[in-house]
Write a protein that holds these residues in place. Structure first.
Motif, short mmCIF file in Angstrom:
data_model
loop_
_atom_site.label_atom_id
_atom_site.label_comp_id
_atom_site.label_asym_id
_atom_site.label_seq_id
_atom_site.Cartn_x
_atom_site.Cartn_y
_atom_site.Cartn_z
N ILE A 1 -5.48 11.24 9.96
CA ILE A 1 -6.38 10.27 10.57
C ILE A 1 -7.04 9.42 9.48
CG2 ILE A 1 -8.51 10.00 11.89
CD1 ILE A 1 -7.65 12.51 13.48
N GLU A 2 -7.51 10.08 8.40
CA GLU A 2 -8.15 9.36 7.30
C GLU A 2 -7.18 8.36 6.68
OE1 GLU A 2 -10.21 10.23 2.93
OE2 GLU A 2 -9.01 11.79 3.89
N LEU A 3 -5.95 8.76 6.46
CA LEU A 3 -4.95 7.86 5.88
C LEU A 3 -4.71 6.67 6.79
CD1 LEU A 3 -2.91 7.30 3.63
CD2 LEU A 3 -1.25 8.66 4.92
N GLY A 4 -4.62 6.93 8.10
CA GLY A 4 -4.44 5.83 9.06
C GLY A 4 -5.60 4.85 9.02
N TYR A 5 -6.82 5.38 8.99
CA TYR A 5 -7.99 4.51 8.92
C TYR A 5 -8.01 3.71 7.62
CZ TYR A 5 -10.46 6.25 13.04
OH TYR A 5 -10.84 6.54 14.32
N MET A 6 -7.67 4.36 6.52
CA MET A 6 -7.68 3.64 5.23
C MET A 6 -6.64 2.52 5.23
SD MET A 6 -10.20 4.93 3.79
CE MET A 6 -10.23 4.53 2.08
N GLN A 7 -5.48 2.76 5.81
CA GLN A 7 -4.47 1.71 5.90
C GLN A 7 -4.96 0.56 6.77
OE1 GLN A 7 -1.17 4.06 7.32
NE2 GLN A 7 -0.38 4.44 5.26
N ASN A 8 -5.62 0.89 7.87
CA ASN A 8 -6.16 -0.15 8.75
C ASN A 8 -7.29 -0.93 8.07
OD1 ASN A 8 -4.35 0.57 10.74
ND2 ASN A 8 -5.82 1.82 11.86
N ILE A 9 -8.13 -0.23 7.29
CA ILE A 9 -9.19 -0.93 6.55
C ILE A 9 -8.58 -1.91 5.57
CG2 ILE A 9 -10.95 -0.57 4.74
CD1 ILE A 9 -12.23 0.16 7.25
N VAL A 10 -7.52 -1.50 4.88
CA VAL A 10 -6.86 -2.40 3.92
C VAL A 10 -6.32 -3.64 4.66
CG1 VAL A 10 -4.86 -2.62 2.39
CG2 VAL A 10 -6.35 -0.64 2.20
N GLU A 11 -5.72 -3.44 5.82
CA GLU A 11 -5.23 -4.57 6.61
C GLU A 11 -6.38 -5.48 7.02
OE1 GLU A 11 -2.94 -3.11 9.91
OE2 GLU A 11 -1.53 -2.08 8.59
N ASP A 12 -7.49 -4.89 7.46
CA ASP A 12 -8.66 -5.69 7.84
C ASP A 12 -9.19 -6.48 6.65
OD1 ASP A 12 -8.41 -4.58 10.33
OD2 ASP A 12 -10.25 -3.37 10.24
N LEU A 13 -9.22 -5.86 5.47
CA LEU A 13 -9.71 -6.56 4.28
C LEU A 13 -8.76 -7.71 3.89
CD1 LEU A 13 -10.99 -3.56 2.16
CD2 LEU A 13 -12.36 -5.25 3.40
N ASN A 14 -7.47 -7.51 4.07
CA ASN A 14 -6.52 -8.60 3.81
C ASN A 14 -6.74 -9.76 4.78
OD1 ASN A 14 -5.23 -7.39 1.63
ND2 ASN A 14 -3.74 -6.36 2.93
N ASP A 15 -7.00 -9.43 6.05
CA ASP A 15 -7.32 -10.47 7.03
C ASP A 15 -8.62 -11.18 6.65
OD1 ASP A 15 -5.05 -9.74 8.43
OD2 ASP A 15 -6.14 -8.58 9.95
N ASP A 16 -9.60 -10.41 6.20
CA ASP A 16 -10.88 -11.00 5.76
C ASP A 16 -10.67 -11.96 4.60
OD1 ASP A 16 -12.27 -9.66 7.70
OD2 ASP A 16 -13.19 -8.20 6.34
N THR A 17 -9.76 -11.62 3.70
CA THR A 17 -9.48 -12.49 2.55
C THR A 17 -9.00 -13.85 3.03
OG1 THR A 17 -8.92 -10.57 1.20
CG2 THR A 17 -8.13 -12.70 0.44
N GLU A 18 -8.14 -13.86 4.01
CA GLU A 18 -7.66 -15.14 4.57
C GLU A 18 -8.81 -15.91 5.23
OE1 GLU A 18 -4.65 -16.67 4.34
OE2 GLU A 18 -4.28 -15.04 2.92
N ILE A 19 -9.66 -15.19 5.95
CA ILE A 19 -10.81 -15.82 6.60
C ILE A 19 -11.72 -16.45 5.54
CG2 ILE A 19 -12.93 -15.32 7.88
CD1 ILE A 19 -11.26 -13.20 9.44
#
Length: 175
Positions: free
Chosen positions: A55-73
């Motif tokens: 679960i932790e690994l899944g959340y960390m991968q999702n956080i990284v994706e969110d941060l990449n999306d934030d970078t574009e924003i």
């Protein structure tokens, strides 16, 4: 194994042996049951830890994706800020004119134009919000990382508060 102990018990009863041997046999069975329970608990704890790691690994991968999306924003926000700064720079010469009535109408026009260009950042917070609401923020083993993630999203909320206040000020000024 159970059959083995059953045979020993029946032999002890048949031999009419003293109760001490029978008592020792009973204690031996209790010890075996306790050991079995402890082993089962250990296996269960190990399984839970493995699930928590997944679960932790899944959340960390999702956080990284969110941060990449934030970078574009943020890149888009930065580009829109350059447009706003150039609009603001074009306001300054108009404000220096001598006609006060002209200044007010020009300023109102430029503020309206800047307000139309103003962007509010809406960062991607879905994973963080899910972690907070489900209580899974505790699954992140490295507390420094958990604190950094919390600080990042808290600072975004603060920044958006300032950003929205600026937008409201500009909208109030135009009206």
């Amino acid at each position: 194994m159970i059959k083995f102990f059953r045979n020993i018990r029946q032999n002890l009863i048949m031999e009419n042996s003293n109760t001490g041997k029978y008592f020792k046999y009973g204690i031996g069975e209790i010890v075996l049951v306790v050991i079995g329970i402890l082993i089962a608990l250990q296996i269960n704890n190990w399984n839970e830890e493995q699930n928590d790691k997944k679960i932790e690994l899944g959340y960390m991968q999702n956080i990284v994706e969110d941060l990449n999306d934030d970078t574009e924003i943020y890149k888009n926000f930065e580009n829109s800020n350059h447009i706003i700064y150039s609009l603001i720079d074009s306001i300054v010469p108009n404000i220096k004119s001598t006609d006060r009535k002209s200044k007010i109408s020009d300023l109102s026009y430029w503020v309206r134009k800047v307000t139309m260009q103003w962007n509010i950042i809406h960062p991607v917070e879905r994973t963080f919000e899910e972690m907070k609401s489900s209580g899974h923020l505790r699954l992140i083993k490295h507390k420094d990382i958990a604190n950094a993630i919390s600080n990042y999203y808290n600072s975004l909320s603060e920044f958006n508060g300032y950003n929205e206040a600026g937008m409201l000020w500009a909208a109030d000024y135009v009206e």
